[in-house]
Design an enzyme around this catalytic site. Structure first.
Site, PDB file in Angstrom:
ATOM      1  N   LYS A 203       0.926  -1.710   0.152  1.00  0.00           N
ATOM      2  CA  LYS A 203       1.467  -3.073   0.197  1.00  0.00           C
ATOM      3  C   LYS A 203       2.877  -3.072  -0.384  1.00  0.00           C
ATOM      4  O   LYS A 203       3.054  -2.914  -1.586  1.00  0.00           O
ATOM      5  CB  LYS A 203       0.592  -4.045  -0.580  1.00  0.00           C
ATOM      6  CG  LYS A 203       1.132  -5.476  -0.571  1.00  0.00           C
ATOM      7  CD  LYS A 203       0.278  -6.390  -1.413  1.00  0.00           C
ATOM      8  CE  LYS A 203       0.834  -7.805  -1.396  1.00  0.00           C
ATOM      9  NZ  LYS A 203       2.150  -7.915  -2.028  1.00  0.00           N
TER      10      LYS A 203
ATOM     11  N   ASP B  27       8.948   9.054  -7.924  1.00  0.00           N
ATOM     12  CA  ASP B  27      10.294   9.279  -7.381  1.00  0.00           C
ATOM     13  C   ASP B  27      11.288   9.747  -8.426  1.00  0.00           C
ATOM     14  O   ASP B  27      12.283  10.407  -8.103  1.00  0.00           O
ATOM     15  CB  ASP B  27      10.816   8.001  -6.712  1.00  0.00           C
ATOM     16  CG  ASP B  27      10.149   7.748  -5.369  1.00  0.00           C
ATOM     17  OD1 ASP B  27       9.201   8.486  -5.034  1.00  0.00           O
ATOM     18  OD2 ASP B  27      10.561   6.815  -4.652  1.00  0.00           O
TER      19      ASP B  27
ATOM     20  N   SER C 226       0.327  -2.988  -4.417  1.00  0.00           N
ATOM     21  CA  SER C 226       1.337  -3.908  -4.886  1.00  0.00           C
ATOM     22  C   SER C 226       2.006  -3.420  -6.175  1.00  0.00           C
ATOM     23  O   SER C 226       2.679  -2.390  -6.181  1.00  0.00           O
ATOM     24  CB  SER C 226       0.661  -5.281  -5.074  1.00  0.00           C
ATOM     25  OG  SER C 226       1.562  -6.295  -5.309  1.00  0.00           O
TER      26      SER C 226
END
Length: 525
Positions: free
Chosen positions: A323, A309, A298
């Site tokens: 998740k 990223d 999460s």
């Protein structure tokens, strides 16, 4: 290994401690839900009326409603959940980051309330209560010699801020009983366990969940480490099942440059809400490492995904939980609530890291067992992800969606396949309980020792190791500990230090031999 059935709850509680949070406490700003009358709703109402008025036996329709709500939510996704009225307060309290009480960590030990340790700076410490004390009475309410429910116990120790409670205390080390007035106050529930220096230039911060106070705690720790000369930082979100998305975004903002994307949220109507970094980051240039494992979920994955990223730092460990769903809590009007999935989130490269759940809850949570079976917790090459889930970071590095964050530096699970239960035991409350018992017999002797002396006392002989082995056996847990003797002694010594001193020194001992930390330090050379 043999486990008595009576001891299984201890093991299961340990194993599922993170799983409680994996359900997610993410916020998503969306319009308040409105409900219109329809045939299905009328059908449920009529059924409940028939049961109330006509059924042959007395029935608690509240329990039927709870079962019905749970059944409906289970058909949606694994993270849309119902929170009963009696559970909602404790869940909210955990995420709020504090509660009002007397400020002690305790066990219900041999039918008495035994203080493990008063919270530093808290009401009980200020009133003179010490580790090992037994709380016999709260006012006129007897707290020993009988089974007392946790609800009753907490209700007597908690209360309004500023209210007083007279405690009757027995101090075993002095063989005396006395009364003391304690003024209840706010007690923090820390979400940042520790912030310390691993060496002269590397800082370390451990986050156990993302609660309301997490960013404040994190920023305080970060500032302390920078003042100590930190040049690079390790952020540990292993076993962190998540929490408030906003706190993860705020922490990511500390590391990313202005206007770099952190996360994108998309609801059922395709409406997107994108979070970007600001120019206020206080650690945008130093080397950064995020530690993750199979229980990082999460909000932990939002942080790791944003860092990976944007090519801001390296992700170290094992593939995270997976998740990528966002929940919003909606009150049901009777003190209970439903936490409903209202959106999906995407990392800056555009990937969803939510693992599939179309085959039901058993298959969904059974996916963790498959990771053991296929060996991916022990070998990076065993991680299998479809090429169709391939994405690129800002600098063109290949990353994958569809089931968690895959680390840049893989670190296998400690020990060999089959040692997982031992790893779990050594980080469970069983160790803490054993150490408390030992301290209860030798507290005066241990209190005279320094930290190095405590460590040496526990690790230099087999006395405590043998005692722990007997403790496990009495509890119905049979292990061959001999090949893990050094590791067992390390955890025992660290737990003695934690109960005698503090969390900071506990982590300083544990991290010395932490496989992930050691692998990271080796990779940096």
């Amino acid at each position: 290994m043999r486990i008595k059935k009576i001891y299984l709850p201890v093991i299961i509680t340990t194993a599922l401690a993170v799983g409680v949070l994996i359900g997610g406490y993410l916020n998503f700003s969306a319009p308040t839900a409105t409900f219109s009358s329809n045939a299905s709703k009328n059908k449920l109402n009529k059924l409940l009326d028939f049961i109330n008025n006509e059924y042959v036996d007395e029935v608690n329709t509240d329990s039927i409603v709870d079962i019905t709500v749970n059944g409906i939510l289970e058909k949606l996704d694994p993270h849309s959940v119902y929170i009963a009225k009696n559970e909602l307060e404790s869940v909210a309290q955990s995420m709020k980051g504090d509660f009002v009480g007397i400020g002690v960590n305790f066990y219900t030990y041999k039918d008495s309330v035994a203080v493990i340790k008063p919270i530093a700076g808290g009401p009980s410490e200020k009133a003179g209560i010490k580790a090992g004390d037994r709380i016999l009475f709260a006012g006129n309410t007897k707290l020993f010699g009988k089974k007392i429910s946790n609800d009753t116990l907490f209700s007597k120790l908690k209360g309004e801020r500023g209210s007083k409670v007279e405690l009757t205390v027995f101090r075993k080390t002095e063989n005396k009983k006395f009364k003391v007035n304690v003024t209840r106050d706010l007690i923090p529930i820390k979400s940042v366990d520790v912030a310390l220096m691993l060496n002269a230039k590397t800082g370390y911060i451990k986050i156990n969940r993302f609660a309301e106070t997490t960013f404040k705690e994190f920023h305080q720790g970060l500032s302390k480490l920078k003042a100590a000369g930190m040049q690079e930082l390790v952020v540990d979100v292993r076993n962190n099942g998540g929490g408030y998305m906003e706190r993860a975004v705020e922490i990511a903002d500390e590391f990313l440059k202005d206007k770099e994307q952190i996360v994108k949220i998309k609801n059922r109507k395709g409406v997107e809400d994108v979070s970007y970094a600001t120019s206020k980051g206080s650690f945008e240039n130093g080397k950064l490492y995020i530690l993750i494992d199979e229980n990082s979920a999460s909000a932990s994955e939002i942080l790791a995904g944003a860092i990976q990223d944007n090519d801001r730092g390296l992700i170290v460990g094992r593939r995270s939980f997976g998740k990528g769903l966002v929940q919003r809590e909606m009150p049901l009007g009777d003190g209970s609530a439903v936490r409903l999935t209202v959106a999906r989130y995407y990392t800056p490269s555009g990937r969803s890291i939510q693992k599939p759940y179309n085959k039901g809850l058993e298959e969904y949570y059974g996916e963790f067992e498959k990771r053991f079976e296929n060996g991916e917790l022990y070998a990076f090459d065993s991680i299998k992800v479809a090429d169709s889930l391939k994405f690129k970071t800002k600098k063109g590095k290949i990353v994958y969606g569809g089931g968690g964050i895959i680390p840049d530096i893989f670190v296998p699970m400690e020990g060999k396949h089959g040692d997982e239960a031992l790893n779990m035991i050594m980080q469970s409350g069983i160790v803490s309980y054993f150490v408390f018992e030992e301290l209860d017999n030798e507290r005066q002797q241990f209190q005279k020792l320094t930290i190095p002396q405590v460590e040496n006392k526990v690790r230099s002989t087999d006395f405590y190791y043998d005692g722990f082995r007997r403790h496990l056996s009495k509890s119905g847990l049979i292990f061959n500990l001999e090949k893990h003797k050094d590791k067992v002694k390390q955890y025992l010594a660290a737990e003695f230090v934690r109960q005698l001193f503090d969390e900071q020194h506990y982590y300083q001992l544990i991290l010395k031999e932490d496989p992930m930390i050691k692998s990271l330090m080796e990779a940096k050379k």
